[in-house]
Design a protein around this motif. Structure first.
Motif, PDB file in Angstrom:
ATOM      1  N   ARG A 185      -6.040  -4.423   2.825  1.00 17.83           N
ATOM      2  CA  ARG A 185      -7.158  -4.172   3.712  1.00 17.83           C
ATOM      3  C   ARG A 185      -7.981  -2.979   3.216  1.00 17.83           C
ATOM      4  N   ASN A 186      -9.280  -3.240   3.004  1.00 15.67           N
ATOM      5  CA  ASN A 186     -10.227  -2.186   2.627  1.00 15.67           C
ATOM      6  C   ASN A 186      -9.741  -1.372   1.426  1.00 15.67           C
ATOM      7  N   GLY A 187      -9.163  -2.081   0.453  1.00 19.98           N
ATOM      8  CA  GLY A 187      -8.708  -1.431  -0.766  1.00 19.98           C
ATOM      9  C   GLY A 187      -7.341  -0.800  -0.696  1.00 19.98           C
ATOM     10  N   ASN A 188      -6.582  -1.061   0.373  1.00 20.75           N
ATOM     11  CA  ASN A 188      -5.226  -0.519   0.516  1.00 20.75           C
ATOM     12  C   ASN A 188      -4.211  -1.650   0.618  1.00 20.75           C
ATOM     13  N   LEU A 189      -3.134  -1.548  -0.146  1.00 23.07           N
ATOM     14  CA  LEU A 189      -2.030  -2.494  -0.074  1.00 23.07           C
ATOM     15  C   LEU A 189      -1.025  -1.992   0.954  1.00 23.07           C
ATOM     16  N   TYR A 190      -0.833  -2.773   2.028  1.00 24.12           N
ATOM     17  CA  TYR A 190       0.102  -2.386   3.080  1.00 24.12           C
ATOM     18  C   TYR A 190       1.425  -3.137   3.002  1.00 24.12           C
ATOM     19  N   ARG A 191       1.394  -4.356   2.515  1.00 24.88           N
ATOM     20  CA  ARG A 191       2.624  -5.148   2.433  1.00 24.88           C
ATOM     21  C   ARG A 191       2.549  -6.020   1.187  1.00 24.88           C
TER      22      ARG A 191
END
Length: 341
Positions: A185-191
């Protein structure tokens, strides 16, 4: 008192196996049912402007005209190179003409975003389409319910949209209902653990959906993944309706739908189909949904969380008629409004 007789070996083994089984069950419940997400991204996927070469003045000496005279050195400036656009800059293709408002039920236009919402009908379905142009990739945004990443967090789509000042929003992939999904999301890897077809929007504006067997997380991160969803299935396969779908028969059948399509970098469309409402709209099968996107001219399309979740929000109003008035979800895709935190 008579001494207790030891339990038979077989019973002891069975009790041990039962104990191990109970421990495994507790571990499974803990792993799959409880919220194990930390709330913080695992990785920031960096992208930015391509460095512009430095312009330097170059001194050149003219040849000596005679032993008695020396020419004055002449300074010649190297021509300035054409600036390289920032990745995700679609200024060259962003439309500057006025949008066609014929049959439109909603229009929004600024210097960075253009949205035209229309209503469509088939023999047994009512659907809504939002044609979206953006000037820069950062106009394509996503948001979590309650402004936080984590399982079990839900809000109505219009509530999430309102919190973020969204002009246009659609249901996401309900990442919060599963522990098995790639979440970017929005350039961030969360999972980073996925189970199903995956859709990636890259920082250069290209959107591609992948069958589960073909997806390579390291490769899409290296390429500059900006948004990523795991729900599906993939709706267009090499310019055609897929021969099969990576999902269940119940999902393939007529249902309310939410989906996203891709034309070219900076140009997308959102579709919501109402369904399960006799006399109004039955919904669409996945084949019908795929054919709809192909009729628009999309080169890729991806199914998002539908059913009761399928909702399209435009300027604080729910555009469609959700099944059973809709339900709370874990995330949205949105345009306009606040920049993500």
């Amino acid at each position: 008192m008579l001494p207790k007789k030891p339990l038979p070996a077989l019973i002891v083994i069975l009790l041990d196996l039962i104990g191990i089984g109970v421990m495994l069950l507790i571990f499974t419940l803990f792993h799959h049912m409880l919220d194990l997400d930390s709330g913080e991204p695992l990785q920031n996927i960096v992208f930015g402007a391509t460095p512009t070469p430095t312009v330097e003045a170059v001194a050149t000496e003219e040849p000596t005209l005679a032993p008695q005279a020396t020419a004055t050195p002449q300074i010649t400036a190297t021509p300035a190179p054409t600036p390289t656009p920032e990745p995700g800059d679609f200024s060259a293709t962003f439309p500057t003409d006025e949008p066609n408002v014929e049959n439109a039920i909603g229009v929004y236009k600024t210097d960075t975003l253009r949205v035209v919402v229309t209503e469509g009908h088939t023999d047994d379905a009512v659907y809504y389409v939002a044609d979206v142009w953006i000037r820069n990739i950062r106009e394509f945004k996503t948001a979590f319910a309650k402004d936080k990443f984590g399982r079990g967090l839900y809000e109505m789509p219009d509530t999430i949209a309102e919190h973020n000042g969204a002009v246009l929003a659609i249901t996401g992939d309900t990442y919060g209902s599963s522990s098995q999904s790639v979440v970017i999301r929005n350039g961030n890897l969360y999972r980073d653990n996925g189970d199903g077809d995956v859709c990636i929007l890259y920082a250069d504006g290209v959107m591609e959906s992948y069958y589960q067997a073909d997806f390579d997380l390291d490769a899409v991160i290296a390429r500059g993944a900006y948004q990523g969803w795991t729900f599906g299935p993939k709706l267009i396969d090499n310019g055609a309706v897929p021969g099969s779908y990576n999902t269940t028969d119940a999902i393939i059948a007529h249902n309310p739908r939410a989906a996203i399509g891709y034309y070219e970098p900076g140009h997308y469309c959102l579709v919501v189909v109402d369904g399960r409402q006799g006399g109004y709209s039955r919904g669409m099968t996945l084949d019908e949904l795929s054919e709809l996107f192909l009729s628009f001219g999309c080169v890729d399309a991806y199914n998002l969380d539908g059913g009761q979740s399928a909702m399209l929000v435009f300027q604080d109003q729910i555009v469609n008629q959700p099944y059973k008035d809709g339900r709370a979800i874990s995330d949205i895709i949105y345009f306009g409004g606040n920049d993500p935190a």
